[in-house]
Design a protein around this motif. Sequence first.
Motif, PDB file in Angstrom:
ATOM      1  N   VAL A   1       1.211  -1.167  -0.323  1.00 15.24           N
ATOM      2  CA  VAL A   1      -0.382  -0.017   0.156  1.00 15.24           C
ATOM      3  C   VAL A   1       1.444   1.154   0.510  1.00 15.24           C
ATOM      4  N   ARG A   2       1.034   1.773  -1.235  1.00 14.56           N
ATOM      5  CA  ARG A   2       1.457   3.104  -0.979  1.00 14.56           C
ATOM      6  C   ARG A   2       1.187   4.573  -1.757  1.00 14.56           C
ATOM      7  N   ALA A   3       1.092   5.330  -0.930  1.00 10.19           N
ATOM      8  CA  ALA A   3       0.682   6.696  -0.438  1.00 10.19           C
ATOM      9  C   ALA A   3       1.366   7.403  -1.764  1.00 10.19           C
ATOM     10  N   LEU A   4      -0.118   8.150  -2.763  1.00  6.78           N
ATOM     11  CA  LEU A   4       0.532   8.867  -4.094  1.00  6.78           C
ATOM     12  C   LEU A   4      -0.228  10.065  -4.095  1.00  6.78           C
ATOM     13  N   ARG A   5       0.427  11.195  -4.743  1.00  6.47           N
ATOM     14  CA  ARG A   5      -0.228  12.540  -4.570  1.00  6.47           C
ATOM     15  C   ARG A   5      -0.604  12.229  -5.935  1.00  6.47           C
ATOM     16  N   LEU A   6      -1.909  12.959  -6.596  1.00 10.38           N
ATOM     17  CA  LEU A   6      -2.504  13.318  -8.213  1.00 10.38           C
ATOM     18  C   LEU A   6      -1.969  14.943  -8.237  1.00 10.38           C
TER      19      LEU A   6
ATOM     20  N   GLU B   1      -8.202  16.452 -11.106  1.00  8.04           N
ATOM     21  CA  GLU B   1      -8.267  15.964  -9.486  1.00  8.04           C
ATOM     22  C   GLU B   1      -6.571  16.347  -8.756  1.00  8.04           C
ATOM     23  N   GLY B   2      -6.405  17.675  -9.291  1.00  6.13           N
ATOM     24  CA  GLY B   2      -4.691  17.920  -8.817  1.00  6.13           C
ATOM     25  C   GLY B   2      -5.152  17.964  -7.037  1.00  6.13           C
ATOM     26  N   GLU B   3      -4.366  17.934  -6.848  1.00  6.22           N
ATOM     27  CA  GLU B   3      -3.556  18.405  -5.373  1.00  6.22           C
ATOM     28  C   GLU B   3      -4.668  17.196  -4.747  1.00  6.22           C
ATOM     29  N   GLN B   4      -4.938  15.839  -4.703  1.00  2.00           N
ATOM     30  CA  GLN B   4      -5.956  14.965  -3.923  1.00  2.00           C
ATOM     31  C   GLN B   4      -5.156  14.068  -4.192  1.00  2.00           C
ATOM     32  N   ARG B   5      -4.768  13.491  -2.729  1.00  2.00           N
ATOM     33  CA  ARG B   5      -3.687  11.827  -1.920  1.00  2.00           C
ATOM     34  C   ARG B   5      -4.335  10.055  -2.499  1.00  2.00           C
ATOM     35  N   ALA B   6      -3.906   9.527  -2.903  1.00  2.00           N
ATOM     36  CA  ALA B   6      -4.012   8.169  -3.797  1.00  2.00           C
ATOM     37  C   ALA B   6      -3.590   7.064  -2.452  1.00  2.00           C
ATOM     38  N   SER B   7      -3.827   6.246  -2.183  1.00  2.00           N
ATOM     39  CA  SER B   7      -3.418   4.866  -0.816  1.00  2.00           C
ATOM     40  C   SER B   7      -3.852   3.970  -2.976  1.00  2.00           C
ATOM     41  N   VAL B   8      -2.399   3.204  -3.141  1.00  2.00           N
ATOM     42  CA  VAL B   8      -2.253   2.680  -3.763  1.00  2.00           C
ATOM     43  C   VAL B   8      -2.265   1.076  -3.428  1.00  2.00           C
ATOM     44  N   LEU B   9      -3.508  -0.090  -3.084  1.00  2.00           N
ATOM     45  CA  LEU B   9      -3.524  -0.776  -2.859  1.00  2.00           C
ATOM     46  C   LEU B   9      -3.107  -2.175  -3.767  1.00  2.00           C
ATOM     47  N   SER B  10      -1.732  -2.644  -3.792  1.00  2.00           N
ATOM     48  CA  SER B  10      -2.148  -3.496  -4.277  1.00  2.00           C
ATOM     49  C   SER B  10      -1.647  -5.948  -3.700  1.00  2.00           C
TER      50      SER B  10
ATOM     51  N   PHE C   1     -11.182  11.844 -11.716  1.00  2.00           N
ATOM     52  CA  PHE C   1     -11.933  11.852 -10.087  1.00  2.00           C
ATOM     53  C   PHE C   1     -11.773  13.136  -8.847  1.00  2.00           C
ATOM     54  N   ILE C   2     -12.584  14.069  -9.212  1.00  2.00           N
ATOM     55  CA  ILE C   2     -12.346  15.576  -9.135  1.00  2.00           C
ATOM     56  C   ILE C   2     -12.397  15.698  -8.019  1.00  2.00           C
ATOM     57  N   SER C   3     -12.001  17.345  -8.072  1.00  2.00           N
ATOM     58  CA  SER C   3     -10.997  16.650  -6.456  1.00  2.00           C
ATOM     59  C   SER C   3     -12.565  17.576  -5.862  1.00  2.00           C
ATOM     60  N   PRO C   4     -12.476  17.427  -3.843  1.00  2.00           N
ATOM     61  CA  PRO C   4     -13.293  18.339  -3.321  1.00  2.00           C
ATOM     62  C   PRO C   4     -13.673  19.827  -3.392  1.00  2.00           C
TER      63      PRO C   4
END
Length: 332
Positions: free
Chosen positions: A31-36, A41-50, A85-88
């Motif tokens: 599980v890795r933390a990324l930023r878009l 979609e800009g300035e959002q976090r993403a947690s990528v699970l594999s 995945f539009i930013s909130p």
Amino acid sequence: MSSKRQCGAPMGMNAADLRLHTGDLRQLASVRALRLLDGPEGEQRASVLSSGGGLDMWVLPDRSMDIGPVSWRGMPMAWQHPNGFISPSRHDPFADDGSGIERALSGFLVTCGYDSVRHSTTGAPLHGSHTLTPARITRQVEDWRLATPALVCEGEWTCAHLSKQAYRVQRCIVMPVGGMSFTLEDRVENIGHSTAPFDTLYHMNLGFPAIQGDMRLTVGLDPVNLDALHAPLGSGHEPLVCCFSAEGQTSLVTRLQRSACETWPAVDMTLTSFCDELPWLQVWQDPRPGHRILALEPASSERTAQGGSRRPGELAPGECKTLRLQVSFNDP
């Protein structure tokens, strides 16, 4: 277990054994933390699970820890909106006469609620005013110490108004290492000082290439008519909704199956919703060109013929509800 699955024998070893075969256990599952960065979609976090077993997905902390892309053995499963995945920060649920969610409904899971879902009669926007609330990640780890090693992503978010409802939500997503499934558990608490409405719906959105060919859907023992999605593109079918009751049951299993077609593998996916707090399952089909969505929607309330909610619940001050789902992909 099939002989094909047994070829992955090293994933059945314990962590100490696996370290003899790898430089880092995240080589196998992570599980890795990324930023878009770009566009809406800009300035959002993403947690990528594999999982290392063929299941990969993105958890989006800034969108209520909802689930964006999901792929099963390299095949995309989730539907995606033209806005991505539009930013909130760019989302207003009250826009477009209260249908702002239709600019942001994207990915495998969008959590709806908690003041309302569907079309409200109380002034709330479509699917509630608390969608896409940024969460605080409290734990994110590959936990090899568990009896069944797993990827764990936990967080919480608060939706509060000084003069209205106040909710705190804690979410835990667990994906077994080497596995083909994940579980999601939410704990929703009324942290206000007056009784608050409680209604929720998990909008789980499947799209092409999962949705094509000879797909078959059953809810419990009931087959679901998918003629709208089976029809040729542009045949004029409008979106359809049907609702199934699971009241009195412990859990409800919804199963989607499809044979292999063209270059895409077969699909055999089950959604298990636990009925103590989610006694309804809604199926939404949108066959229009450019849409092509099959949505599976565990819900806390029944849908009315007018598209609203019948007998939504309430939360007393300090009261909590726990909601659970499990999604599994199976070898056909």
